[in-house]
Design a protein around this motif. Structure first.
Motif, PDB file in Angstrom:
ATOM      1  N   ASP A 199       0.956  -1.273  -0.024  1.00 11.94           N
ATOM      2  CA  ASP A 199       0.016   0.092  -0.013  1.00 11.94           C
ATOM      3  C   ASP A 199       0.915   1.157  -0.106  1.00 11.94           C
ATOM      4  O   ASP A 199       1.084   1.908   1.043  1.00 11.94           O
ATOM      5  CB  ASP A 199      -0.831   0.076   1.112  1.00 11.94           C
ATOM      6  N   PRO A 200       1.523   1.666  -1.188  1.00  9.75           N
ATOM      7  CA  PRO A 200       1.347   0.860  -2.379  1.00  9.75           C
ATOM      8  C   PRO A 200       2.737  -0.083  -2.582  1.00  9.75           C
ATOM      9  O   PRO A 200       3.537   0.267  -1.975  1.00  9.75           O
ATOM     10  CB  PRO A 200       1.553   1.974  -3.566  1.00  9.75           C
ATOM     11  N   ALA A 201       2.543  -0.895  -3.537  1.00 12.73           N
ATOM     12  CA  ALA A 201       3.834  -1.738  -3.931  1.00 12.73           C
ATOM     13  C   ALA A 201       4.871  -0.751  -4.380  1.00 12.73           C
ATOM     14  O   ALA A 201       4.574   0.432  -4.975  1.00 12.73           O
ATOM     15  CB  ALA A 201       3.306  -2.694  -5.138  1.00 12.73           C
ATOM     16  N   HIS A 202       6.116  -1.154  -4.516  1.00 16.21           N
ATOM     17  CA  HIS A 202       6.863  -0.225  -4.976  1.00 16.21           C
ATOM     18  C   HIS A 202       8.410  -0.819  -5.404  1.00 16.21           C
ATOM     19  O   HIS A 202       8.389  -2.013  -5.324  1.00 16.21           O
ATOM     20  CB  HIS A 202       7.378   0.884  -3.812  1.00 16.21           C
ATOM     21  N   ALA A 203       9.256   0.015  -5.942  1.00 18.76           N
ATOM     22  CA  ALA A 203      10.554  -0.661  -6.331  1.00 18.76           C
ATOM     23  C   ALA A 203      11.194  -1.420  -5.354  1.00 18.76           C
ATOM     24  O   ALA A 203      12.020  -2.404  -5.710  1.00 18.76           O
ATOM     25  CB  ALA A 203      11.474   0.517  -7.035  1.00 18.76           C
ATOM     26  N   GLY A 204      11.259  -1.182  -3.825  1.00 21.01           N
ATOM     27  CA  GLY A 204      11.706  -2.066  -3.046  1.00 21.01           C
ATOM     28  C   GLY A 204      11.295  -3.299  -2.921  1.00 21.01           C
ATOM     29  O   GLY A 204      12.051  -4.366  -2.802  1.00 21.01           O
ATOM     30  N   HIS A 205       9.915  -3.586  -2.975  1.00 17.81           N
ATOM     31  CA  HIS A 205       9.104  -4.739  -2.973  1.00 17.81           C
ATOM     32  C   HIS A 205       9.950  -5.663  -4.296  1.00 17.81           C
ATOM     33  O   HIS A 205      10.439  -7.006  -4.268  1.00 17.81           O
ATOM     34  CB  HIS A 205       7.730  -4.804  -3.139  1.00 17.81           C
ATOM     35  N   ALA A 206      10.092  -4.961  -5.296  1.00 16.49           N
ATOM     36  CA  ALA A 206      10.353  -5.622  -6.790  1.00 16.49           C
ATOM     37  C   ALA A 206      11.902  -6.195  -6.485  1.00 16.49           C
ATOM     38  O   ALA A 206      12.356  -7.058  -6.809  1.00 16.49           O
ATOM     39  CB  ALA A 206      10.239  -4.821  -7.914  1.00 16.49           C
ATOM     40  N   HIS A 207      12.681  -5.356  -5.844  1.00 14.78           N
ATOM     41  CA  HIS A 207      14.164  -5.488  -5.658  1.00 14.78           C
ATOM     42  C   HIS A 207      14.231  -6.812  -4.850  1.00 14.78           C
ATOM     43  O   HIS A 207      15.125  -7.697  -4.915  1.00 14.78           O
ATOM     44  CB  HIS A 207      14.452  -4.264  -4.950  1.00 14.78           C
ATOM     45  N   ILE A 208      13.345  -6.928  -3.515  1.00 14.40           N
ATOM     46  CA  ILE A 208      13.794  -7.953  -2.667  1.00 14.40           C
ATOM     47  C   ILE A 208      13.333  -9.369  -3.519  1.00 14.40           C
ATOM     48  O   ILE A 208      13.609 -10.368  -2.842  1.00 14.40           O
ATOM     49  CB  ILE A 208      13.346  -7.769  -1.213  1.00 14.40           C
ATOM     50  N   ALA A 214      -3.460  -3.704  -9.310  1.00 15.07           N
ATOM     51  CA  ALA A 214      -3.030  -3.122 -10.314  1.00 15.07           C
ATOM     52  C   ALA A 214      -1.707  -2.211 -10.285  1.00 15.07           C
ATOM     53  O   ALA A 214      -0.986  -2.503 -11.117  1.00 15.07           O
ATOM     54  CB  ALA A 214      -4.286  -2.015 -10.850  1.00 15.07           C
ATOM     55  N   GLN A 215      -1.537  -1.614  -9.132  1.00 13.41           N
ATOM     56  CA  GLN A 215      -0.104  -1.067  -9.026  1.00 13.41           C
ATOM     57  C   GLN A 215       0.881  -2.112  -8.649  1.00 13.41           C
ATOM     58  O   GLN A 215       2.117  -1.810  -9.325  1.00 13.41           O
ATOM     59  CB  GLN A 215      -0.127  -0.087  -7.518  1.00 13.41           C
ATOM     60  N   ALA A 216       0.500  -3.199  -8.092  1.00 13.59           N
ATOM     61  CA  ALA A 216       1.821  -4.150  -7.804  1.00 13.59           C
ATOM     62  C   ALA A 216       1.982  -4.656  -9.352  1.00 13.59           C
ATOM     63  O   ALA A 216       3.339  -4.880  -9.506  1.00 13.59           O
ATOM     64  CB  ALA A 216       1.315  -5.156  -6.831  1.00 13.59           C
ATOM     65  N   ARG A 217       1.093  -4.956 -10.157  1.00 11.38           N
ATOM     66  CA  ARG A 217       1.461  -5.512 -11.512  1.00 11.38           C
ATOM     67  C   ARG A 217       2.165  -4.381 -12.219  1.00 11.38           C
ATOM     68  O   ARG A 217       2.985  -4.921 -13.010  1.00 11.38           O
ATOM     69  CB  ARG A 217       0.063  -5.865 -12.272  1.00 11.38           C
ATOM     70  N   ALA A 218       2.035  -3.315 -12.044  1.00  6.35           N
ATOM     71  CA  ALA A 218       2.720  -2.164 -13.005  1.00  6.35           C
ATOM     72  C   ALA A 218       4.034  -2.049 -12.389  1.00  6.35           C
ATOM     73  O   ALA A 218       5.235  -1.924 -13.079  1.00  6.35           O
ATOM     74  CB  ALA A 218       2.191  -0.797 -12.624  1.00  6.35           C
ATOM     75  N   VAL A 219       4.458  -2.360 -11.069  1.00  8.01           N
ATOM     76  CA  VAL A 219       5.700  -2.336 -10.447  1.00  8.01           C
ATOM     77  C   VAL A 219       6.568  -3.411 -10.621  1.00  8.01           C
ATOM     78  O   VAL A 219       7.788  -3.405 -10.962  1.00  8.01           O
ATOM     79  CB  VAL A 219       5.435  -2.100  -8.906  1.00  8.01           C
ATOM     80  N   MET A 220       5.869  -4.741 -10.586  1.00  8.64           N
ATOM     81  CA  MET A 220       6.481  -6.333 -10.789  1.00  8.64           C
ATOM     82  C   MET A 220       6.250  -6.788 -12.062  1.00  8.64           C
ATOM     83  O   MET A 220       5.117  -7.519 -11.978  1.00  8.64           O
ATOM     84  CB  MET A 220       6.420  -6.871  -9.553  1.00  8.64           C
ATOM     85  N   ASP A 221       6.863  -6.626 -12.980  1.00  6.83           N
ATOM     86  CA  ASP A 221       6.554  -7.115 -14.411  1.00  6.83           C
ATOM     87  C   ASP A 221       7.629  -8.430 -14.552  1.00  6.83           C
ATOM     88  O   ASP A 221       8.732  -8.004 -14.847  1.00  6.83           O
ATOM     89  CB  ASP A 221       6.197  -6.578 -15.351  1.00  6.83           C
ATOM     90  N   HIS A 222       7.376  -9.531 -14.123  1.00  9.73           N
ATOM     91  CA  HIS A 222       8.466 -10.830 -14.256  1.00  9.73           C
ATOM     92  C   HIS A 222       7.918 -11.806 -14.519  1.00  9.73           C
ATOM     93  O   HIS A 222       6.729 -12.386 -14.130  1.00  9.73           O
ATOM     94  CB  HIS A 222       9.356 -10.695 -12.751  1.00  9.73           C
ATOM     95  N   PRO A 223       8.385 -12.767 -15.638  1.00 13.84           N
ATOM     96  CA  PRO A 223       7.646 -14.133 -15.601  1.00 13.84           C
ATOM     97  C   PRO A 223       7.634 -14.952 -14.831  1.00 13.84           C
ATOM     98  O   PRO A 223       6.650 -16.022 -14.784  1.00 13.84           O
ATOM     99  CB  PRO A 223       8.549 -14.639 -16.869  1.00 13.84           C
ATOM    100  N   ARG A 224       8.470 -14.850 -13.658  1.00  9.89           N
ATOM    101  CA  ARG A 224       8.177 -15.892 -12.666  1.00  9.89           C
ATOM    102  C   ARG A 224       7.873 -14.967 -11.279  1.00  9.89           C
ATOM    103  O   ARG A 224       7.817 -15.926 -10.201  1.00  9.89           O
ATOM    104  CB  ARG A 224      10.005 -16.459 -12.394  1.00  9.89           C
TER     105      ARG A 224
END
Length: 199
Positions: free
Chosen positions: A22-31, A67-77
């Motif tokens: 709330d919201p998803a961000h680059a730090g979540h994608a990073h870890i 929707a925000q999470a999907r915009a931040v984390m686009d990865h095939p796995r």
């Protein structure tokens, strides 16, 4: 996805990263990327929760956070999911138990930031989580000391796996946990909300 739930095959190792995002961000994608690489996971599922029982104020609407999470984390796995809303679970221990029933033969690893380990003993049935699935703790800025000296880290000291041996964590029997120092990323959902990051 099948009936709104991600697909997994027996024998796969799936990392579970829960939270309100709330919201998803680059730090979540990073870890998440670090966990895939350092733990040898087949996939990671983000469990975007309907609400956090430890927080007094409700988060933004679930659909908006997904929707925000999907915009931040686009990865095939990586799968962005609302599993807890679909399963009707609100606490992590119950969510994990439901997933293990629904996905027999799949191995799960609970992923969390070091800030969560520091107060993990406040979670409902937290020992059930530690005793059921391996746990990977990913260090975030400013939380290392509190995490390393936390109630959970102290009680489960004998179950700690070295960072060098963490690659196969998901294939170990619980209790087993690892503390991973990852390259730092300072993004924070709280700071983003404070600074007006949610539209």
């Amino acid at each position: 996805m099948k009936h709104g739930l991600p697909i997994a095959r027996p024998g796969q190792v799936i990392g579970l990263l829960g939270g309100s995002f709330d919201p998803a961000h680059a730090g979540h994608a990073h870890i998440t990327r670090e966990a895939l690489k350092r733990l040898g996971l087949d996939r990671v599922w983000w469990l975007v929760s309907p609400g956090n029982p430890l927080k007094t104020h409700g988060p933004a609407p679930l659909a908006q956070r997904i929707a925000q999470a999907r915009a931040v984390m686009d990865h095939p796995r990586v799968a962005i999911t609302d599993i807890e809303a679909r399963l009707g679970t609100r606490y992590t221990a119950r969510t994990i138990a439901a997933l293990r029933r629904r996905y027999p033969g799949v191995r799960f690893v609970w992923l969390m930031g070091a800030d969560n380990l520091a107060q993990f003993h406040r979670w409902q049935d937290w020992r059930d989580i530690m005793d059921t699935v391996p746990v990977a703790v990913l260090a975030r800025p400013g939380d290392r000391t509190a995490a390393r000296t936390s109630v959970a880290a102290t009680i489960y000291r004998a179950a700690k796996v070295s960072a060098a041996d963490a690659y196969g964590l998901g294939r170990r029997s619980a209790p087993a946990w690892a503390f991973l120092n990852v390259p730092m990323h300072t993004a924070s959902s709280t700071a983003i909300r404070r600074n007006g990051g949610w539209a």
